[in-house]
Design an enzyme around this catalytic site. Structure first.
Site, PDB file in Angstrom:
ATOM      1  N   ASN A 179      71.364  12.865  84.055  1.00 52.00           N
ATOM      2  CA  ASN A 179      72.815  13.055  84.202  1.00 52.00           C
ATOM      3  C   ASN A 179      73.142  14.279  85.072  1.00 52.00           C
ATOM      4  OD1 ASN A 179      72.154  15.189  82.574  1.00 52.00           O
ATOM      5  ND2 ASN A 179      73.503  14.654  80.874  1.00 52.00           N
ATOM      6  N   GLU A 200      75.021  20.644  80.387  1.00 51.73           N
ATOM      7  CA  GLU A 200      75.417  19.254  80.555  1.00 51.73           C
ATOM      8  C   GLU A 200      76.608  19.159  81.505  1.00 51.73           C
ATOM      9  OE1 GLU A 200      73.316  17.248  79.559  1.00 51.73           O
ATOM     10  OE2 GLU A 200      73.008  17.134  77.398  1.00 51.73           O
ATOM     11  N   ASP A 247      65.522  27.036  77.750  1.00 48.96           N
ATOM     12  CA  ASP A 247      66.311  26.484  76.640  1.00 48.96           C
ATOM     13  C   ASP A 247      65.426  26.230  75.432  1.00 48.96           C
ATOM     14  OD1 ASP A 247      64.974  24.436  77.941  1.00 48.96           O
ATOM     15  OD2 ASP A 247      66.770  23.418  78.611  1.00 48.96           O
ATOM     16  N   HIS A 265      71.915  17.359  84.598  1.00 46.70           N
ATOM     17  CA  HIS A 265      71.906  18.677  83.924  1.00 46.70           C
ATOM     18  C   HIS A 265      70.732  19.536  84.410  1.00 46.70           C
ATOM     19  CE1 HIS A 265      69.440  17.202  80.124  1.00 46.70           C
ATOM     20  NE2 HIS A 265      68.620  17.611  81.074  1.00 46.70           N
TER      21      HIS A 265
HETATM   22  C1  F6R Z   1      63.920  21.525  79.947  1.00 52.13           C
HETATM   23  C2  F6R Z   1      65.187  21.421  80.618  1.00 52.13           C
HETATM   24  C3  F6R Z   1      65.778  20.116  81.023  1.00 52.13           C
HETATM   25  C4  F6R Z   1      64.778  19.186  81.690  1.00 52.13           C
HETATM   26  C5  F6R Z   1      65.440  17.874  82.069  1.00 52.13           C
HETATM   27  C6  F6R Z   1      64.445  16.899  82.672  1.00 52.13           C
HETATM   28  O1  F6R Z   1      63.585  22.881  79.686  1.00 52.13           O
HETATM   29  O2  F6R Z   1      65.789  22.414  80.816  1.00 52.13           O
HETATM   30  O3  F6R Z   1      66.836  20.363  81.916  1.00 52.13           O
HETATM   31  O4  F6R Z   1      64.252  19.816  82.831  1.00 52.13           O
HETATM   32  O5  F6R Z   1      66.023  17.296  80.938  1.00 52.13           O
HETATM   33  O6  F6R Z   1      63.541  16.513  81.680  1.00 52.13           O
HETATM   34  P1  F6R Z   1      62.242  15.660  82.029  1.00 52.13           P
HETATM   35  O7  F6R Z   1      61.398  16.528  82.892  1.00 52.13           O
HETATM   36  O8  F6R Z   1      61.592  15.385  80.692  1.00 52.13           O
HETATM   37  O9  F6R Z   1      62.710  14.438  82.722  1.00 52.13           O
END
Ligand code: F6R
Length: 239
Positions: free
Chosen positions: A131, A138, A67, A133
């Protein structure tokens, strides 16, 4: 699904590096999917150390990132391109022309075409949002979704505000690989660490499969490795 609970973040990161390094050794010309965020930073540090010891090379890999924020320039410190350059790509021998991110301006479907042309992703690394995701899919994202522009949930904006000076600086939109594209990866490595992920981990791994919990789609994938630290595993009933 193989679920492994490690003592702490360092042990989880080192085990993740074992998985990724051995997948790269098995297929040095493979297509590897990378994630950003805090969770994989220890994995990337460990991969850099292995590269410096001559144990792994990235020279023939194709990399695909999950992403990217919309509205930040590629050299913005919080862009995911910058993150990957700073935390991994800038320290190893990956070839810049083999690095791919979902397009922030172009046609999102072109990203799925690119992955298809490369014969799919061999190993996709994932983190998990508090959450539930995965990527920026989301809650409510369709399990058959493809790469597309999405609006970020307010909980995601709050979670990610820690990387920005002000919460208002966090972009509201991103382009993300879709759930269907993620599920087409041949193997998936899901990482989660910390108590703030315990609920999302339990709902993703043990709850009903529902689009309200994007991570729960992984239950239907035939080849998933989940690495957790103790805090993230705390709400699982099967230990
Ligand atoms: C990042 C991504 C997100 C993160 C998720 C967890 O490329 O795709 O899904 O993996 O938001 O983020 P952290 O690791 O910062 O808790």
């Amino acid at each position: 699904m193989v679920i492994d609970c490690l003592e702490n973040y360092e042990a989880m990161s080192s085990r993740a590096a074992d998985v990724v390094a051995s997948a790269i050794s098995e297929k040095p010309t493979g297509v590897f999917g990378f994630a950003t965020g805090s969770t994989p930073v220890g994995l990337y540090k460990s991969l850099i150390a292995r590269y410096q010891r001559g144990e792994v090379t990235f020279s023939k890999l194709t990399t695909i990132n999950l992403d990217e924020y919309i509205g930040l320039s590629a050299d913005h410190e919080q862009s995911y391109r910058f993150f990957m350059q700073h935390n991994l790509f800038g320290h190893v021998d990956v070839q810049p022309e083999c690095v791919h991110f979902p397009p922030v301006n172009g046609e999102p479907a072109a990203f799925d075409d690119l992955i298809r042309n490369k014969k799919g992703i061999d190993l996709q690394i994932l983190g998990l949002g508090s959450n539930g995701h995965i990527g920026f899919n989301e809650p409510g994202s369709a399990f058959d979704s493809r790469t597309r522009v999405v609006e970020l949930e307010s909980s995601t904006i709050r979670d990610n505000a820690r990387f920005f000076e002000h919460q208002r600086d966090v972009p509201r939109q991103a382009v993300t690989m879709g759930i269907k594209t993620i599920l087409e990866a041949h193997q998936i490595l899901l990482l989660a660490s910390g108590a703030n992920k315990a609920n999302a981990v339990a709902r993703s791994l043990e709850g009903p499969q529902t689009e309200n919990v994007p991570g729960s789609c992984l239950q239907s994938h035939p080849n998933v490795i989940v690495l957790l630290d103790e805090a993230a595993a705390a709400r699982l009933t099967t230990k």
